[in-house]
Design a protein around this motif. Structure first.
Motif, PDB file in Angstrom:
ATOM      1  N   ILE A 328       0.841  -1.202   0.000  1.00 24.83           N
ATOM      2  CA  ILE A 328       0.000   0.000   0.000  1.00 24.83           C
ATOM      3  C   ILE A 328       0.878   1.256   0.000  1.00 24.83           C
ATOM      4  O   ILE A 328       0.572   2.241  -0.690  1.00 24.83           O
ATOM      5  CB  ILE A 328      -0.941  -0.024   1.217  1.00 24.83           C
ATOM      6  N   SER A 329       1.980   1.228   0.746  1.00 17.90           N
ATOM      7  CA  SER A 329       2.877   2.383   0.767  1.00 17.90           C
ATOM      8  C   SER A 329       3.488   2.628  -0.612  1.00 17.90           C
ATOM      9  O   SER A 329       3.611   3.771  -1.063  1.00 17.90           O
ATOM     10  CB  SER A 329       3.990   2.169   1.802  1.00 17.90           C
ATOM     11  N   ARG A 331       2.161   1.915  -3.423  1.00 19.75           N
ATOM     12  CA  ARG A 331       1.109   2.366  -4.338  1.00 19.75           C
ATOM     13  C   ARG A 331       0.657   3.793  -4.058  1.00 19.75           C
ATOM     14  O   ARG A 331       0.438   4.575  -4.984  1.00 19.75           O
ATOM     15  CB  ARG A 331      -0.086   1.417  -4.215  1.00 19.75           C
ATOM     16  N   ASP A 332       0.549   4.146  -2.770  1.00 20.40           N
ATOM     17  CA  ASP A 332      -0.070   5.431  -2.416  1.00 20.40           C
ATOM     18  C   ASP A 332       0.918   6.511  -1.996  1.00 20.40           C
ATOM     19  O   ASP A 332       0.634   7.698  -2.183  1.00 20.40           O
ATOM     20  CB  ASP A 332      -1.087   5.224  -1.284  1.00 20.40           C
ATOM     21  N   GLN A 333       2.035   6.118  -1.388  1.00 23.22           N
ATOM     22  CA  GLN A 333       2.956   7.145  -0.874  1.00 23.22           C
ATOM     23  C   GLN A 333       4.384   6.599  -0.903  1.00 23.22           C
ATOM     24  O   GLN A 333       4.837   5.946   0.026  1.00 23.22           O
ATOM     25  CB  GLN A 333       2.572   7.556   0.547  1.00 23.22           C
ATOM     26  N   ARG A 334       5.097   6.892  -1.971  1.00 24.52           N
ATOM     27  CA  ARG A 334       6.441   6.344  -2.158  1.00 24.52           C
ATOM     28  C   ARG A 334       7.424   6.873  -1.115  1.00 24.52           C
ATOM     29  O   ARG A 334       8.394   6.192  -0.786  1.00 24.52           O
ATOM     30  CB  ARG A 334       6.954   6.692  -3.559  1.00 24.52           C
ATOM     31  N   PHE A 401      -2.198  12.481   2.255  1.00 26.67           N
ATOM     32  CA  PHE A 401      -2.263  11.007   2.359  1.00 26.67           C
ATOM     33  C   PHE A 401      -3.154  10.577   3.514  1.00 26.67           C
ATOM     34  O   PHE A 401      -4.009   9.700   3.378  1.00 26.67           O
ATOM     35  CB  PHE A 401      -0.847  10.457   2.536  1.00 26.67           C
ATOM     36  N   ASP A 404      -6.843  11.471   2.685  1.00 29.82           N
ATOM     37  CA  ASP A 404      -7.429  10.516   1.737  1.00 29.82           C
ATOM     38  C   ASP A 404      -7.742   9.187   2.423  1.00 29.82           C
ATOM     39  O   ASP A 404      -8.794   8.583   2.187  1.00 29.82           O
ATOM     40  CB  ASP A 404      -6.461  10.283   0.568  1.00 29.82           C
ATOM     41  N   ALA A 405      -6.813   8.743   3.242  1.00 30.61           N
ATOM     42  CA  ALA A 405      -7.042   7.484   3.955  1.00 30.61           C
ATOM     43  C   ALA A 405      -8.256   7.604   4.875  1.00 30.61           C
ATOM     44  O   ALA A 405      -9.075   6.681   4.980  1.00 30.61           O
ATOM     45  CB  ALA A 405      -5.804   7.091   4.753  1.00 30.61           C
ATOM     46  N   ARG A 408     -11.421   7.585   2.777  1.00 28.74           N
ATOM     47  CA  ARG A 408     -11.742   6.225   2.346  1.00 28.74           C
ATOM     48  C   ARG A 408     -12.329   5.417   3.498  1.00 28.74           C
ATOM     49  O   ARG A 408     -13.274   4.638   3.320  1.00 28.74           O
ATOM     50  CB  ARG A 408     -10.480   5.535   1.807  1.00 28.74           C
TER      51      ARG A 408
END
Length: 627
Positions: A328-329, A331-334, A401, A404-405, A408
């Motif tokens: 998940i990291s 994909r969403d927050q490099r 981030f 958004d989390a 969701r």
């Protein structure tokens, strides 16, 4: 004057040379002796059992799981040492024991000179503590000294970790000052370093829990803080050696603590990635109940094997949570991926090494690496987490981030609540309509049928009305939705079946369950089963020509079975393979299928007929679509 000065200088140089030559001989300590063999006897006696035929010579270090499997109690060791010609009777000698698990008493030439604590249950827990024993000069002989060591410990099968199993390390005898330095160094890495790391982790956990309490939305920090406090509390056992509990209780409590700590770790990884899963939460809570129950069922004698299996399960769960978080990291927050990847990789390596040690693939380390490395890794990441949260205002990407989390999570929660409310509304409306129909049937149709029964002059019409009234009452009972106790249902079925078969002069042998049960049938299941049983009895009376019927009832797990067997003429050959076309068999099988059950018919000409009905117990199963 010059000659006198030269003489004085020469005298000083001569004295210095003499002292330099003599000093090593005077100050050199006796050489340290490493003892790697001992005479061993498994015994709880107060003194070394002289002449015991079971005495054997063992190599040190001695691991009881290899030399004396399943032994639980005391073991005596006897070693001999000679100080050597360099011994001065005024020298202070010492015995250094890196590891004696769980406790140790030492005797020199028959005199007790050291006790590590309580030797009776509950035994003092000194497995992580090296022991330094001074050897009194008045008891040390120039030759033939005898050291007897009584070790009290526990079998590997009765502990949860290999480092707490009974055993004795190699021994060293030498100068007290030299061995004291070695003892202090080992004590620092075995105990003090672990205590410092655990204390620091516990303080950090308290700070993070307080911050999460102030900011209730910061769930990851709260999970991390509770996890850190839990780990620190588990490590606090090193501070308390004289625990007033027996070994089985202490080991059980230690095992019990790992499941909530792991659950908090998994929840931290998921919440930090912005994920929430009620299924995972329920599984973690169930695990906190299943693990202690499995340990209780296994018993103290199989504790190590059971905990070994659980360690594999817990390690797999932790690895899965780590991989999910990294996915998940990425994909969403490099920006969060590489720091977390490095931290989790270090933690995974530490866990893998610990697993290898517990499985016996690696030797016990000289210091508890897991208890030092993992807290340090957690401290480093926790400090970074605190710093990152403090600078969140200057990090818009991180705020976005988290937002958004959170969005969701809230959206998913709203959708779940809406679906639950819709389902609840449908159930309420359906239940209300069922009750209305049941009331109308009972009040209107039931009253009319009852009037026909009592006023009709025709016996046939009265009988038909009575049967219709019974069917109507059965339908109303199914519509009310109230589950029926299986024992009550069996009593009703038996009474009706015995009455009907008795009127037809058919003998019946009915055997219900061996004992009463609190299990229930759904209301619809009761209605459909009643109709299947009535159809089966009608077929026996009308078609079988039987004189005897056997009925057997049984429960297997969550399944209820009902077998009906007659001694009639069976189903004719012309209907062989076509059982679903006559004798009501099709309706019986269809009713069973609607209840997620099964109705099997076995028959042959001249061999009677057997009907095997199997139904699920418990909550009412969803009905299959009608054909």
């Amino acid at each position: 004057m010059n000659a006198v000065a030269l003489l004085r200088l020469a005298a000083r140089l001569l004295c210095a040379a003499v002292l330099a030559t003599a000093w090593p001989a005077v100050a050199a300590p006796p050489p340290t002796q490493l003892i790697t063999q001992a005479l061993s006897v498994a015994s709880n006696a107060e003194r070394f059992p002289e002449g015991d035929p079971s005495a054997i010579t063992v190599s040190l270090p001695d691991d009881w799981s290899d030399s004396q499997p399943r032994h639980d109690g005391g073991v005596w060791y006897r070693v001999n040492f000679n100080p050597g010609p360099s011994l001065d009777r005024t020298d202070l000698l010492a015995l250094y024991v890196p590891r004696a698990c769980s406790n140790l008493d030492v005797f020199l030439n028959g005199r007790r000179i050291h006790s590590g604590g309580r030797m009776a249950d509950p035994v003092a827990r000194n497995c992580h503590y090296p022991q330094l024993v001074s050897l009194p000069g008045g008891l040390v002989l120039s030759q033939g000294n005898v050291l007897d060591l009584h070790v009290r410990g526990h079998a590997l099968q009765r502990v949860a970790a290999r480092e707490r199993a009974g055993g004795l390390s190699e021994l060293r005898v030498g100068a007290y000052d030299e061995l004291a330095a070695l003892h202090a160094d080992t004590l620092f890495w075995n105990v003090t370093a672990v205590q410092i790391a655990s204390l620091a982790l516990g303080m950090l956990g308290i700070v993070m829990t307080a911050l999460a309490w102030v900011n209730r939305r910061d769930a990851p920090m709260g999970y991390y803080g509770l996890m850190a406090i839990g780990w620190a509390l588990v490590s606090a056992r090193l501070w308390w050696r004289e625990v007033p509990l027996d070994n089985a209780t202490v080991e059980f409590l230690i095992c019990l603590s790992f499941t909530p700590i792991l659950a908090l770790a998994v929840q931290f990884l998921l919440s930090y990635a912005g994920v929430r899963s009620r299924m995972i939460e329920a599984a973690l809570l169930a695990q906190c109940v299943v693990l202690p129950m499995s340990l209780l069922l296994a018993g103290p004698g199989r504790l190590f094997g059971m905990t070994g299996a659980w360690y594999v399960v817990l390690a797999a769960e932790t690895l899965g949570a780590m991989l999910l978080h990294l996915h998940i990291s990425w994909r969403d927050q490099r920006s969060e991926f590489w720091p977390m990847a490095i931290t989790l990789a270090a933690a995974a390596i530490a866990l893998a090494v610990e697993m290898a040690v517990q499985r016996g693939w690696l030797a016990l380390p000289p210091a508890p690496r897991m208890q030092i490395l993992l807290p340090l890794i957690l401290i480093a990441f926790g400090v970074r987490l605190v710093v990152r949260r403090a600078s969140a205002a200057a990090a818009p990407d991180a705020s976005r981030f988290n937002m958004d989390a959170r969005v969701r999570e809230i959206t998913a929660e709203i959708e779940r609540n809406h679906a639950q409310l819709a389902e609840l509304r449908i159930e309420q409306v359906t239940e209300k309509e069922r009750k209305r129909i049941a009331a109308d049937l009972h009040d209107d149709l039931g009253a009319k049928l009852l009037t026909i029964v009592h006023t009709s002059e025709s016996e046939r019409i009265s009988t038909l009305a009575r049967e219709a009234l019974e069917e109507m009452r059965l339908s109303v009972r199914g519509l009310t939705g109230r589950p029926v106790r299986l024992s009550d249902a069996l009593a009703d079925w038996r009474a009706e079946t015995v009455m009907r078969l008795g009127q037809a002069n058919v003998e019946i042998d009915w055997k219900s369950l061996a004992e009463d049960t609190d299990q229930v049938l759904p209301a619809r299941g009761f209605v459909q089963t009643t109709r299947i049983l009535r159809e089966a009895v009608s077929n026996i009376i009308k078609h079988s020509g039987a004189s005897h019927v056997k009925v057997r009832c049984a429960i297997s797990g969550l399944q209820f079975g009902l077998n009906i067997q007659d001694n009639g003429k069976g189903i004719p050959m012309e209907l062989d393979g076509k059982l679903d076309r006559g004798h009501g068999m099709s309706s019986m099988k269809h009713r069973a299928k609607q209840m997620q059950g099964q109705c099997l018919v076995e028959s042959g000409p001249g061999y009677g007929t057997v009907i095997r009905l199997t139904l699920p117990l418990g909550p009412e199963a969803p009905a299959a679509p009608a054909r």
